[in-house]
Scaffold this motif. Structure first.
Motif, PDB file in Angstrom:
ATOM      1  N   LYS A 261     -48.961  17.885 -21.449  1.00 48.50           N
ATOM      2  CA  LYS A 261     -50.241  18.488 -21.356  1.00 48.50           C
ATOM      3  C   LYS A 261     -51.330  17.288 -20.690  1.00 48.50           C
ATOM      4  O   LYS A 261     -52.522  17.555 -20.112  1.00 48.50           O
ATOM      5  CB  LYS A 261     -50.994  18.750 -22.499  1.00 48.50           C
ATOM      6  N   LYS A 262     -50.895  16.093 -20.644  1.00 46.21           N
ATOM      7  CA  LYS A 262     -52.004  14.954 -20.413  1.00 46.21           C
ATOM      8  C   LYS A 262     -51.509  14.781 -18.839  1.00 46.21           C
ATOM      9  O   LYS A 262     -52.277  13.825 -18.338  1.00 46.21           O
ATOM     10  CB  LYS A 262     -51.768  13.684 -21.158  1.00 46.21           C
ATOM     11  N   GLY A 263     -50.510  15.255 -18.382  1.00 43.35           N
ATOM     12  CA  GLY A 263     -50.180  15.326 -16.775  1.00 43.35           C
ATOM     13  C   GLY A 263     -48.840  14.781 -16.745  1.00 43.35           C
ATOM     14  O   GLY A 263     -47.889  14.893 -17.641  1.00 43.35           O
ATOM     15  N   ASN A 264     -48.739  14.269 -15.528  1.00 46.79           N
ATOM     16  CA  ASN A 264     -47.042  13.939 -15.038  1.00 46.79           C
ATOM     17  C   ASN A 264     -47.037  12.457 -15.087  1.00 46.79           C
ATOM     18  O   ASN A 264     -47.831  11.684 -14.638  1.00 46.79           O
ATOM     19  CB  ASN A 264     -46.584  14.367 -13.785  1.00 46.79           C
ATOM     20  N   PHE A 265     -45.841  12.020 -15.692  1.00 44.54           N
ATOM     21  CA  PHE A 265     -45.862  10.574 -15.930  1.00 44.54           C
ATOM     22  C   PHE A 265     -44.220  10.250 -15.211  1.00 44.54           C
ATOM     23  O   PHE A 265     -43.259  10.464 -16.052  1.00 44.54           O
ATOM     24  CB  PHE A 265     -45.687  10.181 -17.335  1.00 44.54           C
ATOM     25  N   PRO A 266     -44.423   9.563 -14.036  1.00 44.37           N
ATOM     26  CA  PRO A 266     -43.029   9.326 -13.525  1.00 44.37           C
ATOM     27  C   PRO A 266     -42.435   8.017 -14.205  1.00 44.37           C
ATOM     28  O   PRO A 266     -43.149   7.277 -14.647  1.00 44.37           O
ATOM     29  CB  PRO A 266     -43.427   8.879 -12.141  1.00 44.37           C
ATOM     30  N   ILE A 267     -41.283   7.971 -14.182  1.00 43.07           N
ATOM     31  CA  ILE A 267     -40.381   6.905 -14.710  1.00 43.07           C
ATOM     32  C   ILE A 267     -39.588   6.046 -13.602  1.00 43.07           C
ATOM     33  O   ILE A 267     -38.903   6.762 -12.827  1.00 43.07           O
ATOM     34  CB  ILE A 267     -39.083   7.652 -15.829  1.00 43.07           C
ATOM     35  N   ARG A 268     -39.829   4.932 -13.335  1.00 47.14           N
ATOM     36  CA  ARG A 268     -39.438   4.097 -12.138  1.00 47.14           C
ATOM     37  C   ARG A 268     -38.201   3.139 -12.721  1.00 47.14           C
ATOM     38  O   ARG A 268     -38.481   2.718 -13.759  1.00 47.14           O
ATOM     39  CB  ARG A 268     -40.429   3.652 -11.428  1.00 47.14           C
ATOM     40  N   ALA A 269     -37.501   2.986 -11.879  1.00 53.60           N
ATOM     41  CA  ALA A 269     -36.459   1.914 -11.751  1.00 53.60           C
ATOM     42  C   ALA A 269     -36.889   0.451 -11.683  1.00 53.60           C
ATOM     43  O   ALA A 269     -37.771   0.131 -10.652  1.00 53.60           O
ATOM     44  CB  ALA A 269     -35.179   2.057 -11.075  1.00 53.60           C
ATOM     45  N   SER A 270     -36.800  -0.292 -12.656  1.00 53.10           N
ATOM     46  CA  SER A 270     -37.348  -1.590 -12.555  1.00 53.10           C
ATOM     47  C   SER A 270     -36.509  -2.773 -11.750  1.00 53.10           C
ATOM     48  O   SER A 270     -37.162  -3.479 -11.018  1.00 53.10           O
ATOM     49  CB  SER A 270     -37.284  -2.414 -13.951  1.00 53.10           C
ATOM     50  N   GLU A 271     -35.484  -2.134 -11.432  1.00 53.35           N
ATOM     51  CA  GLU A 271     -34.479  -3.001 -10.257  1.00 53.35           C
ATOM     52  C   GLU A 271     -33.571  -1.700  -9.660  1.00 53.35           C
ATOM     53  O   GLU A 271     -33.226  -0.840 -10.413  1.00 53.35           O
ATOM     54  CB  GLU A 271     -34.040  -4.234 -11.000  1.00 53.35           C
ATOM     55  N   THR A 272     -33.164  -2.125  -8.483  1.00 54.50           N
ATOM     56  CA  THR A 272     -31.955  -1.503  -8.079  1.00 54.50           C
ATOM     57  C   THR A 272     -30.941  -0.924  -8.771  1.00 54.50           C
ATOM     58  O   THR A 272     -30.304  -2.125  -9.302  1.00 54.50           O
ATOM     59  CB  THR A 272     -31.612  -1.844  -6.513  1.00 54.50           C
ATOM     60  N   SER A 273     -30.399   0.093  -9.216  1.00 53.16           N
ATOM     61  CA  SER A 273     -29.386   0.312 -10.339  1.00 53.16           C
ATOM     62  C   SER A 273     -28.627   1.510 -10.113  1.00 53.16           C
ATOM     63  O   SER A 273     -29.033   2.266  -9.346  1.00 53.16           O
ATOM     64  CB  SER A 273     -30.247   0.537 -11.707  1.00 53.16           C
ATOM     65  N   LEU A 274     -27.511   1.684 -10.702  1.00 54.49           N
ATOM     66  CA  LEU A 274     -26.715   2.897 -10.871  1.00 54.49           C
ATOM     67  C   LEU A 274     -27.238   3.719 -11.978  1.00 54.49           C
ATOM     68  O   LEU A 274     -27.261   3.181 -13.315  1.00 54.49           O
ATOM     69  CB  LEU A 274     -25.299   2.528 -11.057  1.00 54.49           C
ATOM     70  N   LEU A 275     -27.573   4.870 -11.866  1.00 56.13           N
ATOM     71  CA  LEU A 275     -28.010   5.936 -12.818  1.00 56.13           C
ATOM     72  C   LEU A 275     -26.761   6.338 -13.832  1.00 56.13           C
ATOM     73  O   LEU A 275     -25.899   7.269 -13.400  1.00 56.13           O
ATOM     74  CB  LEU A 275     -28.601   7.096 -12.354  1.00 56.13           C
ATOM     75  N   LYS A 276     -26.422   5.797 -14.878  1.00 56.86           N
ATOM     76  CA  LYS A 276     -25.255   6.130 -15.646  1.00 56.86           C
ATOM     77  C   LYS A 276     -25.309   7.348 -16.512  1.00 56.86           C
ATOM     78  O   LYS A 276     -24.309   8.089 -16.364  1.00 56.86           O
ATOM     79  CB  LYS A 276     -24.948   4.902 -16.461  1.00 56.86           C
ATOM     80  N   LYS A 277     -26.370   7.580 -17.171  1.00 58.30           N
ATOM     81  CA  LYS A 277     -26.554   8.863 -17.836  1.00 58.30           C
ATOM     82  C   LYS A 277     -28.054   9.342 -18.444  1.00 58.30           C
ATOM     83  O   LYS A 277     -28.952   8.354 -18.587  1.00 58.30           O
ATOM     84  CB  LYS A 277     -25.805   8.727 -19.229  1.00 58.30           C
ATOM     85  N   PHE A 278     -27.906  10.396 -18.714  1.00 56.48           N
ATOM     86  CA  PHE A 278     -29.216  11.039 -19.171  1.00 56.48           C
ATOM     87  C   PHE A 278     -29.014  11.381 -20.577  1.00 56.48           C
ATOM     88  O   PHE A 278     -27.788  11.632 -21.077  1.00 56.48           O
ATOM     89  CB  PHE A 278     -29.724  12.211 -18.337  1.00 56.48           C
TER      90      PHE A 278
END
Length: 304
Positions: A261-278
């Protein structure tokens, strides 16, 4: 193929058993086991599918393969359908994979652990299949078999891991056998692609072990030590996945967004990485895990 039965419980706790399927007559022996955590249905689906595959290839086997798809039949009968619930028994609240080698006069979970361990210890190689929420398929190996079995598992990711005491693979290794874990991917989202990938991994591993004559597939990348980063929600809301598992996420690139409700909050990678799991969930509260990434600097190709 021969269908056999393994008695898990008897006496005051009732009669509980589970079926396993054996292929081949002599030579080196391999046990493929899943369902130690009853809620991890994906691993069971992979092995039930592999039974039919091995029936087609049985004439090519040069050893013995036993497949036990549903190890914790007690809690499977309780219709545990969620991974967090299936990890702990409703009968004594114990985690089966923290009770090996088990106790003959213990609680229901400890007695089942004893039966499974006594069965597994007769095999030369034990491959324990599990699920890790919505994840890349990957192999967890002890450091001393990391560059052999892990390398030829055909998984997208191979990790060197020193397993805690009382896991099945640790108990088996303690008596001098070879054992490791194959994480097949999602616990409760079962896809044809997931089954196919893990079938290729099992074919490759059995071929490397000289039991099956199939193509041996070298894993794409391996991971040893280093850092894995959990990204925590700074705001509660709905977790929207902007990238796919297995993607390479560049530094400062958005891989997920929390919508609230407060808006959209993007999550950014702090360094170049492999996305292993959600995670398996989509609704998050502040401080909950949103994703697990491995920095690219920690990933290496296998070096001969």
């Amino acid at each position: 193929m021969r269908t056999k039965n393994l008695q898990l419980l008897s006496g005051p706790y009732g009669e509980i058993s589970t079926d396993y399927y054996q292929f081949g007559l002599d030579g080196k022996s391999v046990l493929l086991i899943s369902g130690i955590h009853a809620g991890e249905l994906g691993s069971q689906a992979v092995l039930y599918n592999y039974i039919s595959k091995l029936q087609e290839k049985e004439s090519e086997l040069r050893g013995i393969v036993a497949i036990l798809p549903c190890a914790d039949q007690l809690n499977n009968n309780s219709q545990i359908q969620q991974p967090d619930l299936g990890r702990y028994s409703l009968f004594d609240m114990l985690n089966l994979n923290r009770e090996f080698p088990g106790k003959e006069e213990g609680t229901p979970t400890q007695r089942i652990a004893k039966k499974i361990f006594d069965f597994a210890k007769d095999f030369d190689l034990v491959i324990d299949l599990h699920c890790d929420t919505n994840s890349l398929p990957y192999t967890l190996c002890f450091p001393d078999n990391f560059s052999s079995f892990g390398r030829f598992s055909g998984c997208d990711l191979v990790e060197s891991y020193d397993f805690p005491e009382k896991e099945l693979v640790r108990a088996v290794k303690n008596i001098g056998k070879v054992a490791f874990i194959l994480e097949v991917g999602a616990s409760d989202v079962i896809t044809r692609d997931m089954i196919q990938k893990n079938t290729q991994s099992l074919d490759s591993l059995l071929s490397f072990y000289s039991i099956l004559q199939q193509e041996i597939i070298e894993s794409k990348q391996w991971y040893k030590g280093g850092e894995q980063i959990y990204y925590l929600a700074e705001q509660g809301g709905l977790l929207v996945r902007d990238k796919r598992i297995g993607d390479i996420i560049k530094k400062e690139e958005i891989f997920a967004t929390i919508v609230s409700k407060k808006g959209n909050f993007p999550i950014r990678a702090s360094e170049t990485s492999l996305l292993k799991k959600f995670p398996s969930y989509s609704l998050v509260n502040e401080g909950m895990k949103t994703a697990l990434l491995i920095p690219l600097d920690s990933l290496r190709r296998y070096e001969r």
